[in-house]
Write an enzyme that holds these catalytic residues in place. Structure first.
Site, PDB file in Angstrom:
ATOM      1  N   LYS A  77      -5.472 -10.822  -5.083  1.00 37.64           N
ATOM      2  CA  LYS A  77      -6.630 -10.979  -4.194  1.00 37.64           C
ATOM      3  C   LYS A  77      -7.807 -10.126  -4.677  1.00 37.64           C
ATOM      4  O   LYS A  77      -7.603  -9.024  -5.177  1.00 37.64           O
ATOM      5  CB  LYS A  77      -6.188 -10.519  -2.796  1.00 37.64           C
ATOM      6  CG  LYS A  77      -7.201 -10.633  -1.718  1.00 37.64           C
ATOM      7  CD  LYS A  77      -6.711  -9.956  -0.445  1.00 37.64           C
ATOM      8  CE  LYS A  77      -6.922  -8.450  -0.479  1.00 37.64           C
ATOM      9  NZ  LYS A  77      -6.727  -7.783   0.806  1.00 37.64           N
TER      10      LYS A  77
ATOM     11  N   LYS B 125       0.824  -1.218   0.000  1.00 35.80           N
ATOM     12  CA  LYS B 125       0.000   0.000   0.000  1.00 35.80           C
ATOM     13  C   LYS B 125       0.851   1.257   0.000  1.00 35.80           C
ATOM     14  O   LYS B 125       0.450   2.276  -0.568  1.00 35.80           O
ATOM     15  CB  LYS B 125      -0.963  -0.009   1.186  1.00 35.80           C
ATOM     16  CG  LYS B 125      -2.005  -1.090   0.981  1.00 35.80           C
ATOM     17  CD  LYS B 125      -3.236  -0.911   1.796  1.00 35.80           C
ATOM     18  CE  LYS B 125      -4.265  -1.945   1.340  1.00 35.80           C
ATOM     19  NZ  LYS B 125      -5.143  -2.391   2.382  1.00 35.80           N
TER      20      LYS B 125
ATOM     21  N   LYS C  15     -11.562  -4.842  -2.020  1.00 34.94           N
ATOM     22  CA  LYS C  15     -12.582  -3.785  -2.034  1.00 34.94           C
ATOM     23  C   LYS C  15     -12.167  -2.564  -2.827  1.00 34.94           C
ATOM     24  O   LYS C  15     -12.987  -1.862  -3.374  1.00 34.94           O
ATOM     25  CB  LYS C  15     -12.777  -3.244  -0.611  1.00 34.94           C
ATOM     26  CG  LYS C  15     -13.473  -4.072   0.361  1.00 34.94           C
ATOM     27  CD  LYS C  15     -13.705  -3.193   1.615  1.00 34.94           C
ATOM     28  CE  LYS C  15     -13.655  -4.008   2.884  1.00 34.94           C
ATOM     29  NZ  LYS C  15     -12.336  -4.002   3.506  1.00 34.94           N
TER      30      LYS C  15
HETATM   31  P1  TYM Z   1     -10.567  -6.183   5.388  1.00 31.87           P
HETATM   32  O1  TYM Z   1     -11.593  -5.132   5.655  1.00 31.87           O
HETATM   33  O2  TYM Z   1      -9.638  -5.985   4.256  1.00 31.87           O
HETATM   34  O3  TYM Z   1     -11.271  -7.583   5.171  1.00 31.87           O
HETATM   35  C1  TYM Z   1     -12.235  -8.115   6.076  1.00 31.87           C
HETATM   36  C2  TYM Z   1     -12.087  -9.625   6.127  1.00 31.87           C
HETATM   37  O4  TYM Z   1     -12.251 -10.180   4.823  1.00 31.87           O
HETATM   38  C3  TYM Z   1     -11.141 -11.016   4.508  1.00 31.87           C
HETATM   39  N1  TYM Z   1     -10.874 -10.920   3.063  1.00 31.87           N
HETATM   40  C4  TYM Z   1     -10.813 -11.958   2.228  1.00 31.87           C
HETATM   41  N2  TYM Z   1     -10.947 -13.276   2.417  1.00 31.87           N
HETATM   42  C5  TYM Z   1     -10.839 -14.081   1.336  1.00 31.87           C
HETATM   43  N3  TYM Z   1     -10.585 -13.620   0.081  1.00 31.87           N
HETATM   44  C6  TYM Z   1     -10.444 -12.311  -0.159  1.00 31.87           C
HETATM   45  N4  TYM Z   1     -10.224 -11.869  -1.379  1.00 31.87           N
HETATM   46  C7  TYM Z   1     -10.547 -11.410   0.940  1.00 31.87           C
HETATM   47  N5  TYM Z   1     -10.454 -10.055   1.055  1.00 31.87           N
HETATM   48  C8  TYM Z   1     -10.641  -9.787   2.362  1.00 31.87           C
HETATM   49  C9  TYM Z   1      -9.986 -10.452   5.321  1.00 31.87           C
HETATM   50  O5  TYM Z   1      -8.976 -11.415   5.518  1.00 31.87           O
HETATM   51  C10 TYM Z   1     -10.690 -10.055   6.595  1.00 31.87           C
HETATM   52  O6  TYM Z   1     -10.808 -11.167   7.461  1.00 31.87           O
HETATM   53  N6  TYM Z   1      -6.979  -5.451   8.804  1.00 31.87           N
HETATM   54  C11 TYM Z   1      -8.293  -6.022   8.575  1.00 31.87           C
HETATM   55  C12 TYM Z   1      -9.373  -5.427   9.430  1.00 31.87           C
HETATM   56  C13 TYM Z   1      -9.096  -5.495  10.889  1.00 31.87           C
HETATM   57  C14 TYM Z   1      -9.191  -6.667  11.700  1.00 31.87           C
HETATM   58  C15 TYM Z   1      -8.898  -6.214  13.012  1.00 31.87           C
HETATM   59  C16 TYM Z   1      -9.476  -7.998  11.417  1.00 31.87           C
HETATM   60  C17 TYM Z   1      -8.771  -4.458  11.689  1.00 31.87           C
HETATM   61  N7  TYM Z   1      -8.647  -4.879  12.981  1.00 31.87           N
HETATM   62  C18 TYM Z   1      -8.878  -7.120  14.082  1.00 31.87           C
HETATM   63  C19 TYM Z   1      -9.462  -8.890  12.494  1.00 31.87           C
HETATM   64  C20 TYM Z   1      -9.158  -8.449  13.801  1.00 31.87           C
HETATM   65  C21 TYM Z   1      -8.687  -5.756   7.132  1.00 31.87           C
HETATM   66  O7  TYM Z   1      -8.143  -4.908   6.487  1.00 31.87           O
HETATM   67  O8  TYM Z   1      -9.762  -6.470   6.705  1.00 31.87           O
END
Ligand code: TYM
Length: 332
Positions: free
Chosen positions: A197, A112, A200
């Protein structure tokens, strides 16, 4: 009882990857067998260029979608990160525990920060410290399990390291959590670029299925998915990532096994058609329920208010204990 915490950040609309990799299990499995907290992690959305109005809209939309996906506020706690001060309070102590070197090794930071630089934008300091805030999210609640997709593994590993280091230095304060990933679809790939991947924030969204896409849009995106040259539908994520991704998605949607499904299909066309229909059917109830809930914003706001109150009560004693452990003076 096992404690579960997970989160999703409002940087874009919820994708099929988010749903299959994380959210669906939160609703179908985690909340019923654990004491669960799920969080719209809005502070994390500020680590890159953002439009304030959009972050606000997406935060409400994600919370509504989590309820639409089946999170039941009677059994799990749903809240917005910025409503609970403990996250930012603890994050600072963990910044004093983490090192600059380990932050710079984080893959997402590298990717990023390179993107921000390429776009001529400054790299925000919070992008570097983001995983520390994520660790605070998790550690504040004494979390045992963190159900996430594959891309969050490194961040949860860091969280474990910080918990162990803090406990060794200052005395037992934090539970050391572990990441839990789904067996299938832990990394759903972009339909147009199956070596990346499904994300979003991907621009040119033809390869990204959003949970709120109309069925016709979903069908179009899946039917246009890039497959590999060759014939036959063998399951080979390295050699034939496009086909393997479709098999993963189909397996995740139908409860099947991608390798077994590979044997069923002789043509890409049939595989795409069945995958498209399976995705449409999995998303349909979520879209319908979202439309109902979105019409009743008062309900969602009420759930988030109560969730924040509950979360605050759960996090405060542990964060206070961490403040005392590092030598900060309590209020006299
Ligand atoms: P985020 O918002 O990018 O994604 C939310 C969840 O979706 C999963 N995910 C995926 N799983 C499978 N295939 C994909 N293409 C895919 N894209 C996203 C992510 O692995 C995630 O579980 N840093 C985290 C948010 C966060 C968080 C936390 C998560 C902040 N604090 C504490 C767990 C615990 C994030 O950016 O998720």
């Amino acid at each position: 009882m096992t404690r579960v915490f997970s989160g999703i950040k409002p940087t874009g609309h919820m994708t099929l990857g988010n749903y299959l990799g994380a959210v669906r299990r939160w609703a179908e499995v985690d909340q019923y067998r654990s004491e669960s907290l799920f969080c719209v992690v809005d502070l994390h959305a500020l680590t890159v260029e953002h439009d304030p109005g959009r972050v606000l809209r997406l935060s409400r939309q994600l919370a509504t979608l989590l309820l639409a996906a089946g999170l039941d506020p009677k059994v799990s706690t749903l809240f917005v990160q910025s409503h609970v001060d403990e996250h930012a309070r603890l994050s600072y102590l963990l910044e004093c525990t983490a090192t600059d070197g380990e932050m710079r090794r984080m893959i997402q930071y590298r990717e990023k920060s390179a993107q921000a630089q390429a776009a001529g934008e400054g790299v925000r300091l919070s992008l570097l410290t983001y995983p520390v805030l994520m660790a605070a999210d998790i550690l504040a609640y004494g979390t045992d399990e963190v159900p996430v997709g594959d891309d969050q593994t490194q961040h949860v590993e860091l969280t474990r390291d910080l918990a162990v280091r803090f406990n060794q230095r200052y005395g037992q304060t934090f539970v050391v959590p572990r990441a839990v990933k789904p067996e299938v679809a832990a990394r759903v790939m972009d339909l147009q670029e199956p070596t990346s991947k499904m994300g979003k924030t991907t621009t040119g969204t033809g390869g990204v299925v959003f949970v709120l896409d109309e069925p016709e849009v979903v069908r179009k995106k899946v039917m246009r998915a890039v497959t590999d040259s060759g014939t036959g539908c063998e399951y080979d994520p390295v050699g034939r990532p496009g086909v393997a991704n479709l098999l993963d998605v189909l397996a995740a949607c139908t409860g099947g096994d991608p390798e077994e499904l590979a044997g069923v299909y002789e043509s890409y066309g049939a595989l795409k058609r069945d995958t498209a229909e399976a995705v449409v059917e999995v998303l349909r109830p979520v879209r319908e329920r979202h439309a109902e809930l979105a019409a009743d914003g008062g309900f969602v706001d009420g759930v988030l208010r109560e969730g924040a109150e509950k979360a605050r009560g759960m996090a405060r004693p542990r964060v206070d204990a961490a403040y005392r452990a590092v030598g900060l003076m309590p209020v006299g």
